[in-house]
Design a protein around this motif. Structure first.
Motif, PDB file in Angstrom:
ATOM      1  N   ASP A  29      -0.432   4.469  -0.579  1.00 59.82           N
ATOM      2  CA  ASP A  29      -0.854   3.125  -0.169  1.00 59.82           C
ATOM      3  C   ASP A  29      -1.762   3.282   1.042  1.00 59.82           C
ATOM      4  OD1 ASP A  29      -1.150   0.459   0.326  1.00 59.82           O
ATOM      5  OD2 ASP A  29       0.969   0.044   0.755  1.00 59.82           O
ATOM      6  N   ILE A  30      -3.077   3.115   0.824  1.00 58.96           N
ATOM      7  CA  ILE A  30      -4.064   3.279   1.890  1.00 58.96           C
ATOM      8  C   ILE A  30      -4.269   1.938   2.584  1.00 58.96           C
ATOM      9  CG2 ILE A  30      -6.469   3.844   2.410  1.00 58.96           C
ATOM     10  CD1 ILE A  30      -6.443   5.694  -0.026  1.00 58.96           C
ATOM     11  N   GLY A  31      -4.149   1.941   3.915  1.00 55.86           N
ATOM     12  CA  GLY A  31      -4.220   0.684   4.655  1.00 55.86           C
ATOM     13  C   GLY A  31      -2.982  -0.148   4.386  1.00 55.86           C
ATOM     14  N   ALA A  32      -1.827   0.479   4.534  1.00 59.15           N
ATOM     15  CA  ALA A  32      -0.571  -0.119   4.095  1.00 59.15           C
ATOM     16  C   ALA A  32      -0.105  -1.268   4.969  1.00 59.15           C
ATOM     17  CB  ALA A  32       0.519   0.956   4.046  1.00 59.15           C
ATOM     18  N   ASN A  33      -0.689  -1.426   6.154  1.00 56.29           N
ATOM     19  CA  ASN A  33      -0.277  -2.458   7.099  1.00 56.29           C
ATOM     20  C   ASN A  33       1.216  -2.315   7.394  1.00 56.29           C
ATOM     21  OD1 ASN A  33       0.206  -5.794   7.654  1.00 56.29           O
ATOM     22  ND2 ASN A  33      -1.551  -4.826   8.612  1.00 56.29           N
ATOM     23  N   THR A  34       1.991  -3.375   7.288  1.00 53.25           N
ATOM     24  CA  THR A  34       3.414  -3.274   7.614  1.00 53.25           C
ATOM     25  C   THR A  34       4.272  -2.957   6.398  1.00 53.25           C
ATOM     26  OG1 THR A  34       3.583  -5.684   7.436  1.00 53.25           O
ATOM     27  CG2 THR A  34       3.270  -4.765   9.643  1.00 53.25           C
ATOM     28  N   GLY A  35       3.637  -2.670   5.246  1.00 55.76           N
ATOM     29  CA  GLY A  35       4.365  -2.070   4.144  1.00 55.76           C
ATOM     30  C   GLY A  35       4.827  -2.978   3.023  1.00 55.76           C
ATOM     31  N   GLU A  36       4.237  -4.155   2.870  1.00 50.82           N
ATOM     32  CA  GLU A  36       4.679  -5.056   1.805  1.00 50.82           C
ATOM     33  C   GLU A  36       4.549  -4.409   0.431  1.00 50.82           C
ATOM     34  OE1 GLU A  36       3.816  -9.605   0.111  1.00 50.82           O
ATOM     35  OE2 GLU A  36       2.376  -8.624   1.462  1.00 50.82           O
ATOM     36  N   PHE A  37       3.404  -3.799   0.164  1.00 55.86           N
ATOM     37  CA  PHE A  37       3.184  -3.225  -1.164  1.00 55.86           C
ATOM     38  C   PHE A  37       3.765  -1.812  -1.273  1.00 55.86           C
ATOM     39  CE2 PHE A  37       0.186  -6.689  -0.885  1.00 55.86           C
ATOM     40  CZ  PHE A  37       0.353  -7.303  -2.115  1.00 55.86           C
ATOM     41  N   LEU A  41      -3.271   2.910  -4.064  1.00 55.56           N
ATOM     42  CA  LEU A  41      -3.496   1.492  -3.773  1.00 55.56           C
ATOM     43  C   LEU A  41      -4.527   1.368  -2.660  1.00 55.56           C
ATOM     44  CD1 LEU A  41       0.192   0.158  -3.609  1.00 55.56           C
ATOM     45  CD2 LEU A  41      -1.365   0.029  -5.552  1.00 55.56           C
ATOM     46  N   MET A  42      -5.552   0.551  -2.887  1.00 56.73           N
ATOM     47  CA  MET A  42      -6.515   0.205  -1.848  1.00 56.73           C
ATOM     48  C   MET A  42      -6.652  -1.312  -1.843  1.00 56.73           C
ATOM     49  SD  MET A  42      -9.492   3.110  -1.819  1.00 56.73           S
ATOM     50  CE  MET A  42     -10.006   2.611  -0.187  1.00 56.73           C
ATOM     51  N   LEU A  43      -5.673  -1.966  -1.243  1.00 60.98           N
ATOM     52  CA  LEU A  43      -5.623  -3.423  -1.229  1.00 60.98           C
ATOM     53  C   LEU A  43      -6.178  -3.939   0.095  1.00 60.98           C
ATOM     54  CD1 LEU A  43      -2.060  -3.734  -2.787  1.00 60.98           C
ATOM     55  CD2 LEU A  43      -4.235  -4.225  -3.930  1.00 60.98           C
ATOM     56  N   ALA A  44      -7.227  -4.753  -0.006  1.00 64.06           N
ATOM     57  CA  ALA A  44      -7.880  -5.328   1.181  1.00 64.06           C
ATOM     58  C   ALA A  44      -8.322  -4.243   2.162  1.00 64.06           C
ATOM     59  CB  ALA A  44      -6.957  -6.336   1.865  1.00 64.06           C
ATOM     60  N   VAL A  45      -8.874  -3.160   1.618  1.00 62.29           N
ATOM     61  CA  VAL A  45      -9.287  -2.023   2.447  1.00 62.29           C
ATOM     62  C   VAL A  45     -10.766  -1.724   2.283  1.00 62.29           C
ATOM     63  CG1 VAL A  45      -9.040   0.476   2.756  1.00 62.29           C
ATOM     64  CG2 VAL A  45      -7.010  -0.932   2.451  1.00 62.29           C
ATOM     65  N   ILE A  46     -11.269  -1.831   1.065  1.00 57.97           N
ATOM     66  CA  ILE A  46     -12.584  -1.280   0.768  1.00 57.97           C
ATOM     67  C   ILE A  46     -13.690  -1.958   1.583  1.00 57.97           C
ATOM     68  CG2 ILE A  46     -13.133  -2.786  -1.207  1.00 57.97           C
ATOM     69  CD1 ILE A  46     -14.109  -0.189  -2.629  1.00 57.97           C
ATOM     70  N   HIS A  47     -13.558  -3.269   1.880  1.00 60.71           N
ATOM     71  CA  HIS A  47     -14.585  -3.934   2.674  1.00 60.71           C
ATOM     72  C   HIS A  47     -14.581  -3.452   4.123  1.00 60.71           C
ATOM     73  CE1 HIS A  47     -10.967  -6.278   3.141  1.00 60.71           C
ATOM     74  NE2 HIS A  47     -11.485  -7.048   4.071  1.00 60.71           N
ATOM     75  N   HIS A  48     -13.433  -3.000   4.630  1.00 58.99           N
ATOM     76  CA  HIS A  48     -13.387  -2.421   5.974  1.00 58.99           C
ATOM     77  C   HIS A  48     -14.136  -1.091   6.002  1.00 58.99           C
ATOM     78  CE1 HIS A  48     -10.515  -5.216   7.861  1.00 58.99           C
ATOM     79  NE2 HIS A  48      -9.983  -5.306   6.655  1.00 58.99           N
ATOM     80  N   LEU A  49     -13.939  -0.273   4.979  1.00 60.63           N
ATOM     81  CA  LEU A  49     -14.653   1.001   4.921  1.00 60.63           C
ATOM     82  C   LEU A  49     -16.157   0.785   4.783  1.00 60.63           C
ATOM     83  CD1 LEU A  49     -12.223   2.979   2.571  1.00 60.63           C
ATOM     84  CD2 LEU A  49     -12.502   3.261   5.041  1.00 60.63           C
ATOM     85  N   CYS A 105     -11.330   8.531  -3.751  1.00 56.62           N
ATOM     86  CA  CYS A 105     -10.216   8.022  -4.561  1.00 56.62           C
ATOM     87  C   CYS A 105      -9.985   8.896  -5.790  1.00 56.62           C
ATOM     88  CB  CYS A 105     -10.478   6.578  -4.980  1.00 56.62           C
ATOM     89  SG  CYS A 105     -10.428   5.390  -3.629  1.00 56.62           S
ATOM     90  N   HIS A 106     -11.063   9.375  -6.363  1.00 55.30           N
ATOM     91  CA  HIS A 106     -10.977  10.229  -7.543  1.00 55.30           C
ATOM     92  C   HIS A 106     -10.252  11.537  -7.219  1.00 55.30           C
ATOM     93  CE1 HIS A 106     -12.483  12.850 -10.835  1.00 55.30           C
ATOM     94  NE2 HIS A 106     -12.424  11.737 -11.542  1.00 55.30           N
ATOM     95  N   ARG A 107     -10.465  12.050  -5.999  1.00 56.52           N
ATOM     96  CA  ARG A 107      -9.778  13.285  -5.600  1.00 56.52           C
ATOM     97  C   ARG A 107      -8.311  13.028  -5.252  1.00 56.52           C
ATOM     98  NH1 ARG A 107     -14.069  14.013  -1.968  1.00 56.52           N
ATOM     99  NH2 ARG A 107     -12.615  14.375  -0.235  1.00 56.52           N
TER     100      ARG A 107
END
Length: 464
Positions: A292-300, A371-379, A394-396
């Motif tokens: 979980d990339i950019g997991a924040n406080t861990g909901e997902f 998981l990349m939830l609400a992350v890609i726009h930050h990158l 992500c592929h790697r």
């Protein structure tokens, strides 16, 4: 044949650590063979291993009649102290002190006490350096590793609490902080505070006196009755445990640690819509391991763990990552928290950059689902990483599947992060994402949320 792969260690004169395929091999020098065998055969060691506090060790005597070879189970994704949250530091420190405490009654003691002796499996710390134990003198009340524990555990936590010195600085401080360096950074009110006076101010002043012109008093080593010596050591460890707990920073908050509770671009219905879709995707694919990339406080992360996955949660915001770790520990979820930034991942460090492995090689091809939830726009917007490069990473990282949340240009969060660079990023669309995925992933599912954001489930193309 053994190869000294990254992550191997060689500093202890009693032995060395290396890897052979998926095995962790510890070779013990002949001079230490007897002591190590005594430890491994002791009831104390067996109890600690059964409890999961001490790494298991299988004896292989086939290679050397004089030395000793041990096989340890390999921790799938080792993390280092500079990637831990404050609560992980506390958990590692308490394990170190508890092991030393319990070792006393069995006639053993820790000869060193550094965070580098600890790895995490999920939320649980495990002590991995068998060679750190030695037989104790029953009449001695001195713990020789006392100073090292203060420098490497207590002072980093304390300076993080008092001056916000990042715990990640431990990457450059293998033997921790010197009290004098901490003293110089504090004002007088801090130097005289309850927290700092004993571990920082007093040692600094005593050290200055020792180096003054005044003749130093010769220290005298005293033998104690064994029962008294043990009691003194236990009280020393208890005080260290108490001071370490007090050094833990107060539960800090940040904009990102409060993110889930302050969402303005998600209604409760939209949040539930996203949660339901992700739950169905994970439940359908049944991944054994999730990143979980950019997991924040861990909901997902918690969602994936409750479905049955072992989760590695990567989060760059310290307050969020610490809350995630504490949540997972409280709920006994198989989530390993790593405080790190994907855009600036932890480098390889140590002698010839080979003692501690860089973050990305530890993560690559380890996961069935990323998981990349609400992350890609930050990158894209904050780090200016091109879409094809994000997809390539992500592929790697994934062996099978990838979930991405696409945030469209008109989204308020996208607009706030674009910062006047509309000519560069103002025309990006999900079509650009799909183009970047061509040849690497094919789309299995797409769900547009009511707020315009889009969830994608991708499958990795075999052979790419």
């Amino acid at each position: 044949m053994t190869s000294a792969l990254p992550g191997a260690t060689f500093r202890d004169p009693a032995g060395s650590l290396s890897f052979e395929g998926n095995l962790v091999i510890r070779r013990i020098e002949p001079s230490a063979r007897g002591a190590v065998l005594d430890l491994l055969e002791s009831r104390f060691c067996q109890i600690m291993q059964q409890r999961g506090d001490l790494i298991e060790a299988a004896i292989d005597d086939s290679n050397s009649p004089e030395g000793l070879t041990l096989h340890h189970p390999r921790i799938s994704i080792p993390t280092y102290p500079w990637e831990w949250t404050p609560s992980q530091w506390l958990a590692a420190g308490e394990l170190t002190l508890n092991l030393c405490d319990e070792a006393l009654a069995a006639g053993w003691i820790l000869k060193d006490a550094t965070p580098l002796n600890i790895l995490f499996t999920g939320t649980r710390p495990i002590f991995v350096d068998i060679l750190s134990f030695e037989r104790r003198d029953p009449k001695s009340s001195i713990w020789l590793a006392y100073g090292q524990y203060v420098r490497t555990f207590l002072l980093p936590l304390l300076m993080n609490r008092m001056l916000s010195w990042p715990l990640a600085l431990s990457l450059f401080k293998r033997d921790g902080y010197e009290p004098a360096d901490c003293y110089a950074a504090l004002d007088w009110s801090q130097r005289l505070s309850r927290e700092a006076f004993w571990p920082i101010t007093l040692p600094t002043l005593l050290d200055r006196r020792k180096h003054s012109d005044a003749p130093a008093k010769k220290s005298v080593s005293r033998d104690h009755d064994p029962e008294v010596a043990t009691d003194v050591l236990k009280r020393t460890l208890a005080k260290l445990r108490q001071r370490t707990r007090r050094a833990l920073p107060a539960n800090a908050a940040s904009d990102w640690s409060e993110y889930q509770g302050t969402l303005t671009h998600y209604t409760p219905e939209e949040s539930q819509q996203k949660l339901n879709w992700v739950r169905h995707a994970i439940d359908t694919s049944k991944p054994a391991r999730v990143l979980d990339i950019g997991a924040n406080t861990g909901e997902f992360s918690a969602l994936a763990a409750e479905i049955g996955a072992n989760v590695t949660a990567l989060e760059r915001d310290m307050a969020s990552a610490d809350r995630l770790f504490r949540m997972a520990r409280l709920r006994n979820l198989p989530i390993q928290t790593i405080h790190a930034d994907l855009a600036r991942p932890t480098p390889a460090v140590g002698w010839e950059n080979a003692e501690s492995v860089a973050l990305l090689p530890r993560l690559e091809a380890q996961f069935d689902l990323v998981l990349m939830l609400a992350v890609i726009h930050h990158l894209l917007l904050m780090e200016q990483i091109p879409l094809p490069s994000i997809v390539a990473l992500c592929h790697r990282l994934t062996r099978r599947q990838l979930i991405i949340e696409w945030v469209p240009v008109q989204d308020p969060m996208y607009q706030s992060l674009m910062r006047g660079r509309g000519s560069i990023y103002g025309s990006l669309s999900e079509a650009d994402l799909l183009t970047a995925c061509t040849g690497s992933f094919h789309m299995l599912n797409r769900q547009e949320l009511n707020n315009g954001r889009v969830l994608f489930l991708f499958e990795k193309i075999a052979g790419c």
